[in-house]
Write an enzyme that holds these catalytic residues in place. Structure first.
Site, PDB file in Angstrom:
ATOM      1  N   PRO A 106       0.851  -1.196   0.000  1.00 49.42           N
ATOM      2  CA  PRO A 106       0.000   0.000   0.000  1.00 49.42           C
ATOM      3  C   PRO A 106       0.880   1.236   0.000  1.00 49.42           C
ATOM      4  O   PRO A 106       1.793   1.365   0.813  1.00 49.42           O
ATOM      5  CB  PRO A 106      -0.772  -0.136   1.315  1.00 49.42           C
ATOM      6  CG  PRO A 106       0.152  -0.908   2.211  1.00 49.42           C
ATOM      7  CD  PRO A 106       0.862  -1.874   1.304  1.00 49.42           C
ATOM      8  N   MET A 107       0.636   2.155  -0.945  1.00 47.75           N
ATOM      9  CA  MET A 107       1.402   3.401  -1.003  1.00 47.75           C
ATOM     10  C   MET A 107       0.427   4.562  -1.139  1.00 47.75           C
ATOM     11  O   MET A 107      -0.378   4.598  -2.082  1.00 47.75           O
ATOM     12  CB  MET A 107       2.380   3.377  -2.173  1.00 47.75           C
ATOM     13  CG  MET A 107       3.489   2.347  -2.048  1.00 47.75           C
ATOM     14  SD  MET A 107       4.618   2.333  -3.475  1.00 47.75           S
ATOM     15  CE  MET A 107       3.622   1.419  -4.664  1.00 47.75           C
TER      16      MET A 107
ATOM     17  N   CYS B 111       3.064   2.900   9.626  1.00 44.89           N
ATOM     18  CA  CYS B 111       3.157   4.185   8.935  1.00 44.89           C
ATOM     19  C   CYS B 111       3.827   5.239   9.824  1.00 44.89           C
ATOM     20  O   CYS B 111       3.403   5.459  10.964  1.00 44.89           O
ATOM     21  CB  CYS B 111       1.778   4.674   8.529  1.00 44.89           C
ATOM     22  SG  CYS B 111       1.812   6.274   7.671  1.00 44.89           S
TER      23      CYS B 111
ATOM     24  N   LYS C 242       0.597  -5.019   8.938  1.00 42.86           N
ATOM     25  CA  LYS C 242       1.856  -4.538   8.357  1.00 42.86           C
ATOM     26  C   LYS C 242       2.523  -3.637   9.385  1.00 42.86           C
ATOM     27  O   LYS C 242       1.903  -2.701   9.901  1.00 42.86           O
ATOM     28  CB  LYS C 242       1.617  -3.770   7.058  1.00 42.86           C
ATOM     29  CG  LYS C 242       2.907  -3.363   6.340  1.00 42.86           C
ATOM     30  CD  LYS C 242       2.603  -2.734   4.978  1.00 42.86           C
ATOM     31  CE  LYS C 242       3.895  -2.508   4.180  1.00 42.86           C
ATOM     32  NZ  LYS C 242       4.754  -1.473   4.782  1.00 42.86           N
TER      33      LYS C 242
ATOM     34  N   ASN D 181       9.512  -6.740   3.594  1.00 44.97           N
ATOM     35  CA  ASN D 181       9.257  -5.545   2.797  1.00 44.97           C
ATOM     36  C   ASN D 181      10.424  -4.569   2.939  1.00 44.97           C
ATOM     37  O   ASN D 181      10.937  -4.379   4.028  1.00 44.97           O
ATOM     38  CB  ASN D 181       7.950  -4.898   3.263  1.00 44.97           C
ATOM     39  CG  ASN D 181       7.662  -3.562   2.601  1.00 44.97           C
ATOM     40  OD1 ASN D 181       7.347  -2.590   3.265  1.00 44.97           O
ATOM     41  ND2 ASN D 181       7.751  -3.507   1.292  1.00 44.97           N
ATOM     42  N   GLY D 182      10.832  -3.988   1.793  1.00 38.60           N
ATOM     43  CA  GLY D 182      11.858  -2.964   1.847  1.00 38.60           C
ATOM     44  C   GLY D 182      12.881  -3.060   0.732  1.00 38.60           C
ATOM     45  O   GLY D 182      13.645  -4.016   0.662  1.00 38.60           O
ATOM     46  N   ASP D 183      12.853  -2.094  -0.189  1.00 38.00           N
ATOM     47  CA  ASP D 183      13.880  -1.911  -1.225  1.00 38.00           C
ATOM     48  C   ASP D 183      13.913  -2.969  -2.332  1.00 38.00           C
ATOM     49  O   ASP D 183      14.896  -3.051  -3.062  1.00 38.00           O
ATOM     50  CB  ASP D 183      15.281  -1.852  -0.599  1.00 38.00           C
ATOM     51  CG  ASP D 183      15.464  -0.666   0.328  1.00 38.00           C
ATOM     52  OD1 ASP D 183      14.687   0.293   0.212  1.00 38.00           O
ATOM     53  OD2 ASP D 183      16.377  -0.709   1.182  1.00 38.00           O
TER      54      ASP D 183
ATOM     55  N   GLY E 166       6.868  -2.371  -3.062  1.00 37.73           N
ATOM     56  CA  GLY E 166       6.215  -1.072  -3.187  1.00 37.73           C
ATOM     57  C   GLY E 166       6.761  -0.275  -4.351  1.00 37.73           C
ATOM     58  O   GLY E 166       6.265  -0.331  -5.463  1.00 37.73           O
ATOM     59  N   ARG E 167       7.858   0.457  -4.110  1.00 38.99           N
ATOM     60  CA  ARG E 167       8.414   1.343  -5.128  1.00 38.99           C
ATOM     61  C   ARG E 167       8.895   0.607  -6.374  1.00 38.99           C
ATOM     62  O   ARG E 167       9.026   1.211  -7.438  1.00 38.99           O
ATOM     63  CB  ARG E 167       9.546   2.174  -4.517  1.00 38.99           C
ATOM     64  CG  ARG E 167       9.037   3.267  -3.575  1.00 38.99           C
ATOM     65  CD  ARG E 167      10.171   4.008  -2.902  1.00 38.99           C
ATOM     66  NE  ARG E 167      10.870   3.173  -1.928  1.00 38.99           N
ATOM     67  CZ  ARG E 167      11.903   3.584  -1.192  1.00 38.99           C
ATOM     68  NH1 ARG E 167      12.371   4.806  -1.345  1.00 38.99           N
ATOM     69  NH2 ARG E 167      12.474   2.778  -0.323  1.00 38.99           N
TER      70      ARG E 167
END
Length: 338
Positions: free
Chosen positions: A22-23, A108, A149, A213-215, A237-238
């Site tokens: 989710p972004m 968040c 999350k 999650n991450g990078d 995500g990104r």
């Protein structure tokens, strides 16, 4: 008391599980439409939505943020709140709207969310966090699964004490962002802590799935991290930003994990045409309640890495609607690309 979930889609997905993160102001229905069409992951998340707002005066507007189409399934609605009763009501709404699951945002770092005592602030309040999970489970009444999350800690790594609190409530899955709240995204994600989360889960005999999650930039890296950490899956995500076709080779990758697939092979003209398609869908389904300027953050992601990209982006940023975007792109393809 945790009620058994009647339809737990998590149990039907072949591992490793690849999920869309989710972004905020990114993973709206237009972005998810593009991903579902050109490279769907195993499961998708909505943007985070305020449970407090959903059950109060902002209901109508926020429900629009929860629109989705059937091609996105399984689709999870993510909520944030520090009020368990509102989480319960939001969960009930999610069931009525037809979601396949709900997720509680406990990671968040946004200051506005923090002031409400929600998001990563719940790491400081394990009791309230557990009450919120139970409230969500009561709200779904066993009809759909509940997940969480979160991050490895608030100002330092606290998984040893924090994660067992979450696992005690038996969520279907926990996504661990491999940074603290304090670190935001300013340092590289520390995936050794995802491995730690898996070890904690296993030591407790929990059946909760652990996603890292991450990078993560592409499927090759995602599968490598699963191999290194023992996680059940990865949330990206990104990596999807500007490449909604990221998972177009997911089935082939699962069949042969050693196969290198990267982000998929898409030509520049095709990439630009998909930007136009994305813009049109945004204009039709999102712009009625969100500003067109939000769409423009995608321009740099789509339009980069090739000759003339900067100049093209400048022109696109001056466009006011999808019609103008389409004209600019068609002209550029005609004159600059073969």
């Amino acid at each position: 008391m945790v009620v058994a979930v009647k339809k737990n889609f998590w149990q039907t997905i072949k591992k490793p599980i690849i999920a869309l993160a989710p972004m905020a102001d990114v993973t709206d229905v237009s972005f998810r439409y593009m991903i579902a069409k050109y490279g769907k992951p195993d499961v998708m998340w909505t943007e985070f939505v305020s449970a407090d707002g959903l059950v109060s005066a902002g209901y109508d507007a926020l429900v629009k943020d929860l629109q989705f189409n059937k091609k996105e399934r399984p689709i999870i609605a993510q909520f944030f709140t520090a009020t368990p009763e509102n989480m319960k009501k939001a969960a009930e709404i999610a069931v009525k709207l037809g979601f396949d699951g709900i997720d509680i945002n406990m990671g968040c770092p946004d200051k506005g969310v923090q002031k409400q005592g929600a998001g990563a602030m719940l790491i400081k309040s394990p009791k309230l966090a557990r009450e919120t999970i139970r409230a969500a489970q009561e709200g779904v009444a066993g009809k759909i699964p509940v997940s969480v999350k979160t991050r490895i800690g608030y100002t330092k790594n606290e998984l040893a004490t924090w994660l067992p609190e979450i696992l005690a409530e038996e969520p279907a899955a926990v996504t661990v962002h491999a940074r603290t709240k304090k670190e935001l995204s300013l340092v590289p994600a520390r995936w050794e802590h995802v491995r730690e989360a898996v070890e904690i889960r296993d030591s407790l005999g929990s059946k909760t799935l652990i996603l890292g999650n991450g990078d993560i930039k592409d499927l090759d890296e995602a599968f490598l991290k699963v191999h290194e950490t023992g996680a059940d899956g990865v949330m990206i995500g990104r990596g999807f930003f500007g490449t909604p076709w990221l998972c177009q080779d997911l089935a082939a990758k699962k069949k042969n994990p050693r196969k290198k697939v990267g982000t998929g092979d898409v030509t520049i003209p095709e990439r630009l045409k998909r930007l136009v398609e994305h813009t049109k869908y945004f204009e039709k389904h999102v712009e009625p309640h969100k500003n067109f300027l939000l769409m423009k953050k995608h321009f740099k992601a789509y339009v980069s890495g090739f000759d003339g990209a900067k100049e093209l982006r400048v022109k696109l940023m001056e466009a006011k609607n999808s019609k103008e975007i389409s004209i600019i792109i068609k002209q550029y393809i005609k004159n600059g690309l073969k």
